[in-house]
Design a protein around this motif. Structure first.
Motif, short mmCIF file in Angstrom:
data_model
loop_
_atom_site.label_atom_id
_atom_site.label_comp_id
_atom_site.label_asym_id
_atom_site.label_seq_id
_atom_site.Cartn_x
_atom_site.Cartn_y
_atom_site.Cartn_z
N ASN A 59 1.08 -1.46 0.15
CA ASN A 59 -0.41 -0.26 -0.17
C ASN A 59 0.85 0.85 -0.12
O ASN A 59 1.98 1.03 0.64
N THR A 60 0.74 2.34 -1.38
CA THR A 60 1.93 3.16 -0.89
C THR A 60 0.73 4.15 -1.62
O THR A 60 -0.67 4.31 -0.65
N ALA A 61 1.36 5.96 -0.94
CA ALA A 61 0.45 7.01 -1.21
C ALA A 61 -0.16 7.29 -2.84
O ALA A 61 -1.11 7.70 -2.99
N ASP A 62 0.04 6.25 -3.69
CA ASP A 62 -0.43 6.27 -5.15
C ASP A 62 -1.08 4.97 -5.72
O ASP A 62 -1.69 5.08 -6.22
N GLY A 63 -1.45 4.52 -4.02
CA GLY A 63 -2.45 3.08 -3.84
C GLY A 63 -1.23 2.00 -4.04
O GLY A 63 -0.45 2.00 -3.41
N ARG A 64 -2.29 1.01 -4.18
CA ARG A 64 -2.36 -0.47 -4.33
C ARG A 64 -0.20 -0.40 -5.06
O ARG A 64 -0.96 -0.68 -6.26
N PRO B 49 -5.44 -12.70 -9.75
CA PRO B 49 -4.62 -10.91 -9.65
C PRO B 49 -5.67 -9.72 -9.35
O PRO B 49 -6.54 -9.51 -8.87
N ALA B 50 -4.81 -9.36 -8.04
CA ALA B 50 -5.12 -7.88 -7.06
C ALA B 50 -5.14 -7.01 -8.02
O ALA B 50 -5.03 -6.77 -9.21
N ARG B 51 -5.90 -5.83 -7.38
CA ARG B 51 -6.77 -4.78 -7.55
C ARG B 51 -5.64 -3.89 -7.56
O ARG B 51 -4.99 -3.51 -6.19
N ILE B 52 -5.14 -3.18 -8.32
CA ILE B 52 -3.39 -2.73 -8.19
C ILE B 52 -3.72 -1.13 -9.24
O ILE B 52 -4.43 -1.19 -9.96
N GLU B 53 -3.24 -0.26 -8.48
CA GLU B 53 -3.25 1.36 -8.61
C GLU B 53 -1.86 1.40 -9.48
O GLU B 53 -1.61 2.12 -10.76
N VAL B 54 -0.60 0.57 -8.78
CA VAL B 54 0.81 1.56 -9.58
C VAL B 54 1.02 -0.62 -10.06
O VAL B 54 1.47 -1.25 -8.73
N VAL C 168 2.46 -10.24 -14.60
CA VAL C 168 2.46 -9.09 -15.26
C VAL C 168 1.27 -8.46 -15.86
O VAL C 168 0.17 -7.40 -15.82
N ARG C 169 1.13 -9.34 -16.70
CA ARG C 169 -0.40 -9.24 -18.02
C ARG C 169 -1.44 -9.31 -17.36
O ARG C 169 -2.36 -9.23 -17.32
N ASP C 170 -1.31 -10.89 -17.04
CA ASP C 170 -2.38 -10.91 -15.81
C ASP C 170 -3.06 -9.74 -15.42
O ASP C 170 -4.39 -8.82 -14.97
N HIS C 171 -2.21 -8.94 -14.13
CA HIS C 171 -2.75 -7.76 -12.91
C HIS C 171 -2.71 -6.67 -14.36
O HIS C 171 -4.01 -6.04 -13.78
N LEU C 172 -2.18 -6.60 -15.20
CA LEU C 172 -2.32 -5.05 -15.96
C LEU C 172 -3.75 -5.38 -17.41
O LEU C 172 -4.06 -4.71 -17.03
N ARG D 91 -9.62 0.16 -15.53
CA ARG D 91 -8.97 1.06 -14.49
C ARG D 91 -7.42 1.26 -15.07
O ARG D 91 -7.04 0.47 -15.27
N SER D 92 -7.01 2.85 -14.68
CA SER D 92 -5.42 2.87 -15.30
C SER D 92 -4.28 2.39 -14.22
O SER D 92 -4.54 2.74 -13.28
N VAL D 93 -3.54 1.65 -15.29
CA VAL D 93 -2.16 1.09 -13.52
C VAL D 93 -1.29 2.39 -14.50
O VAL D 93 -0.64 1.99 -15.18
N GLN D 94 -0.38 3.25 -12.86
CA GLN D 94 0.61 3.09 -12.94
C GLN D 94 1.86 2.60 -13.50
O GLN D 94 2.13 1.75 -12.89
N VAL D 95 2.30 2.93 -14.32
CA VAL D 95 3.34 1.93 -14.61
C VAL D 95 5.53 2.10 -14.65
O VAL D 95 5.94 3.27 -15.05
N HIS D 96 5.71 1.55 -13.67
CA HIS D 96 7.48 2.15 -13.32
C HIS D 96 7.99 0.87 -14.06
O HIS D 96 8.16 0.24 -13.81
#
Length: 96
Positions: free
Chosen positions: A16-21, A45-50, A67-71, A79-84
């Protein structure tokens, strides 16, 4: 002369981060690291924001599938996901 150290085994965690899960991956993420993740967090796959893969040095086929499953689940849910990404991940996903 001693042999060079083996590369550190990769890891996968949900944080859990400031930008979401965040789905965080680091190091050489192999099938064992993915199996550890799934035993800890479940197979779905978990619900993620990042997706934080800035520290990834390599991804196995199982890690790439994770990774592909989560995206894919995020995209299906609208939902959009920030990807780093690290350079190693950029080679696998050259464009968005």
């Amino acid at each position: 002369m001693p042999p060079p150290p083996a590369p550190a085994r990769g890891l996968v965690r949900l944080l859990n981060t400031a930008d979401g899960r965040a789905l965080c991956l680091a190091g050489a993420v192999d099938a064992g690291a993915v199996a550890d993740f799934r035993s800890r967090y479940g197979a779905e796959p978990a619900r993620i924001e990042v997706l934080d893969a800035r520290s990834v040095t390599s991804l196995s086929g199982a890690a790439l599938e994770l990774v592909r499953d989560h995206l894919d689940v995020a995209a299906l849910g609208g939902r959009s996901v920030q990807v780093h990404r690290s350079p190693a991940v950029d080679r696998l996903f050259p464009t968005d």
